[in-house]
Motif scaffolding. Structure first.
Motif, short mmCIF file in Angstrom:
data_model
loop_
_atom_site.label_atom_id
_atom_site.label_comp_id
_atom_site.label_asym_id
_atom_site.label_seq_id
_atom_site.Cartn_x
_atom_site.Cartn_y
_atom_site.Cartn_z
N GLN A 230 0.82 -1.20 0.00
CA GLN A 230 0.00 0.00 0.00
C GLN A 230 0.86 1.26 0.00
O GLN A 230 0.53 2.24 -0.66
N LYS A 231 1.98 1.24 0.72
CA LYS A 231 2.83 2.43 0.76
C LYS A 231 3.47 2.71 -0.60
O LYS A 231 3.77 3.86 -0.93
N GLU A 232 3.63 1.66 -1.44
CA GLU A 232 4.17 1.87 -2.78
C GLU A 232 3.15 2.58 -3.67
O GLU A 232 3.52 3.42 -4.49
N LEU A 233 1.88 2.24 -3.50
CA LEU A 233 0.84 2.95 -4.23
C LEU A 233 0.77 4.40 -3.77
O LEU A 233 0.66 5.33 -4.59
N ALA A 234 0.82 4.62 -2.44
CA ALA A 234 0.78 5.99 -1.92
C ALA A 234 1.96 6.80 -2.46
O ALA A 234 1.79 7.97 -2.85
N LYS A 235 3.13 6.20 -2.51
CA LYS A 235 4.31 6.90 -3.03
C LYS A 235 4.15 7.22 -4.51
O LYS A 235 4.51 8.31 -4.97
N ALA A 236 3.59 6.26 -5.28
CA ALA A 236 3.40 6.48 -6.71
C ALA A 236 2.41 7.60 -6.98
O ALA A 236 2.60 8.42 -7.87
N LEU A 237 1.33 7.66 -6.18
CA LEU A 237 0.36 8.74 -6.34
C LEU A 237 0.99 10.09 -6.00
O LEU A 237 0.76 11.09 -6.69
N GLY A 238 1.78 10.11 -4.92
CA GLY A 238 2.47 11.35 -4.57
C GLY A 238 3.40 11.81 -5.68
O GLY A 238 3.43 12.99 -6.04
N ALA A 239 4.14 10.86 -6.26
CA ALA A 239 5.07 11.20 -7.34
C ALA A 239 4.33 11.72 -8.56
O ALA A 239 4.79 12.65 -9.24
N ALA A 240 3.18 11.15 -8.85
CA ALA A 240 2.40 11.58 -10.01
C ALA A 240 1.94 13.02 -9.86
O ALA A 240 1.78 13.74 -10.86
N TYR A 241 1.73 13.45 -8.62
CA TYR A 241 1.31 14.83 -8.35
C TYR A 241 2.47 15.70 -7.86
O TYR A 241 2.25 16.86 -7.49
N HIS A 242 3.66 15.13 -7.85
CA HIS A 242 4.85 15.86 -7.39
C HIS A 242 4.65 16.35 -5.95
O HIS A 242 4.96 17.50 -5.61
N ARG A 243 4.12 15.47 -5.13
CA ARG A 243 3.86 15.77 -3.73
C ARG A 243 4.45 14.67 -2.86
O ARG A 243 4.60 13.52 -3.30
N SER A 285 -2.18 -0.82 -17.54
CA SER A 285 -1.55 -0.33 -16.30
C SER A 285 -1.00 -1.53 -15.55
O SER A 285 -1.73 -2.19 -14.81
N ASP A 286 0.28 -1.81 -15.77
CA ASP A 286 0.84 -3.05 -15.22
C ASP A 286 1.66 -2.85 -13.95
O ASP A 286 2.14 -3.82 -13.36
N THR A 287 1.83 -1.60 -13.51
CA THR A 287 2.51 -1.30 -12.25
C THR A 287 1.75 -0.17 -11.55
O THR A 287 0.96 0.55 -12.18
N VAL A 288 2.02 0.01 -10.25
CA VAL A 288 1.36 1.12 -9.55
C VAL A 288 1.83 2.47 -10.08
O VAL A 288 1.09 3.46 -10.00
N ASP A 289 3.04 2.53 -10.65
CA ASP A 289 3.51 3.79 -11.24
C ASP A 289 2.67 4.15 -12.45
O ASP A 289 2.27 5.31 -12.61
N THR A 290 2.39 3.17 -13.32
CA THR A 290 1.61 3.48 -14.52
C THR A 290 0.15 3.80 -14.16
O THR A 290 -0.45 4.69 -14.77
N VAL A 291 -0.41 3.10 -13.18
CA VAL A 291 -1.80 3.40 -12.81
C VAL A 291 -1.88 4.75 -12.12
O VAL A 291 -2.84 5.51 -12.31
N ALA A 292 -0.87 5.11 -11.32
CA ALA A 292 -0.88 6.41 -10.66
C ALA A 292 -0.78 7.54 -11.68
O ALA A 292 -1.47 8.57 -11.57
N GLU A 293 0.06 7.37 -12.69
CA GLU A 293 0.19 8.39 -13.74
C GLU A 293 -1.13 8.55 -14.49
O GLU A 293 -1.54 9.67 -14.82
N TRP A 294 -1.80 7.42 -14.77
CA TRP A 294 -3.10 7.48 -15.46
C TRP A 294 -4.14 8.18 -14.60
O TRP A 294 -4.90 9.04 -15.10
N LEU A 295 -4.18 7.86 -13.32
CA LEU A 295 -5.14 8.50 -12.42
C LEU A 295 -4.93 10.00 -12.35
O LEU A 295 -5.87 10.79 -12.44
N ALA A 296 -3.68 10.42 -12.20
CA ALA A 296 -3.39 11.85 -12.10
C ALA A 296 -3.72 12.58 -13.41
O ALA A 296 -4.16 13.73 -13.38
N ARG A 297 -3.54 11.90 -14.53
CA ARG A 297 -3.79 12.51 -15.84
C ARG A 297 -5.28 12.65 -16.14
O ARG A 297 -5.70 13.59 -16.83
N THR A 298 -6.09 11.71 -15.62
CA THR A 298 -7.51 11.67 -16.00
C THR A 298 -8.44 12.21 -14.92
O THR A 298 -9.63 12.41 -15.21
N ALA A 299 -7.93 12.42 -13.69
CA ALA A 299 -8.81 12.89 -12.62
C ALA A 299 -9.24 14.33 -12.84
O ALA A 299 -8.51 15.13 -13.42
#
Length: 299
Positions: A230-243, A285-299
């Motif tokens: 879960q912390k890897e997903l949280a980190k990926a989402l933060g990185a996608a938003y530069h936070r 979306s085969d990694t949490v990094d790719t899914v986080a980038e997609w979420l940040a781009r489409t939200a």
């Protein structure tokens, strides 16, 4: 060949996306609704009473059952826990009985969940793994058994053991994204628990894949191909938003807000989608990094 597909739970996050995808590729969709039908593609049913119009389902090639009350929509009171169970078991029993009564071997995709496996720590879990313990594991066992009428009638049946579906406009991610944008989307609890995620477009694509491959039966894990904590997903989402994504939500705080459901939020399930992988399914979306980038781009 275009298919005629009946869908329960068609107004939900997954069901509505599936209906759009089916129509986009030229299939005919029948939506089973619990109110009087208002559109030409709607058929009224009453799963609690076991009532459904079999005549309206004649000629369907497949049924996708996604009905059920939301798991995390509210605190788990005894009454809501009963609704979580009954809404799934009653709906599945009703639609599986209908599938059994239809002429021919209708393809049946029956809703299920990764909660089947319970809290399993560091174990690698596949479709061959045993069920776990806890309320949700028990619900999922009953949910899958409710499909028995279709199975016994010879309908090729697959159980959609769905992980946590990530989408920009609903489900778990819609609650996580605003926090991630403000740098507050840290880990839940320790963050070390394995988090069985899947992007909504991949979940829909997997259901289409299963509709087109009726030889695949039994449980199918609908999760991403790369397990993540879960912390890897949280980190990926933060990185996608530069936070940053470093401030955790303590376990006691989650229990205070979510009640009993917090225990399931904090469970660890390292689930592998072996059946999909072995049959050649491809994720976008085969990694949490790719899914986080997609979420940040489409939200």
């Amino acid at each position: 060949m275009p298919q005629r597909v009946a869908v329960t739970g068609s107004s939900g996050l997954i069901g509505s996306a599936l209906c759009h995808a089916l129509r986009d590729r030229g299939d005919e969709v029948i939506r089973l609704v619990r109110r009087p039908g208002r559109e030409a593609d709607e058929v009224t049913w009453d799963p609690g009473a076991g009532e459904i119009d079999l005549q309206a389902l004649q000629g369907v090639s497949a049924v996708v059952n996604l009905a059920g009350a939301g798991i995390g929509d509210q605190r788990w009171t005894p009454e809501y826990k009963q609704l979580i169970r009954s809404s799934r078991v009653d709906a599945t029993t009703t639609i599986a009985t209908a599938v059994a009564a239809l002429d021919g071997h209708v393809r049946f995709l029956s809703g299920s969940a990764s909660g089947f496996y319970g809290d399993r720590g560091e174990q690698r879990l596949t479709e061959r793994s045993d069920s776990g313990e806890g309320f949700l594991a028990g619900v999922v066992r009953d949910w899958e058994h409710a499909a028995d009428p279709a199975v016994q009638a010879g309908a090729p049946t697959a159980y959609l053991r769905t992980g946590i579906v990530l989408a920009p406009d609903g489900g778990a991610a819609s609650r996580m994204l605003p926090l991630a944008k403000w740098g507050l989307g840290g880990p839940l609890g320790s963050g070390r628990q394995w988090f069985p995620w899947i992007a909504l477009p991949d979940h829909v694509s997997a259901m289409l894949f299963l509709l087109d491959n009726p030889q695949i039966t039994g449980p199918v894990n609908l999760v991403g191909p790369t397990p993540a904590r879960q912390k890897e997903l949280a980190k990926a989402l933060g990185a996608a938003y530069h936070r940053p994504a470093v401030l955790p939500a303590p376990s006691f705080a989650l229990h205070a807000v979510l009640g009993e459901f917090a225990s399931d939020v904090l469970t660890s399930a390292k689930i592998a989608p072996e059946v999909l992988q072995d049959n050649g399914f491809q994720w976008v979306s085969d990694t949490v990094d790719t899914v986080a980038e997609w979420l940040a781009r489409t939200a």
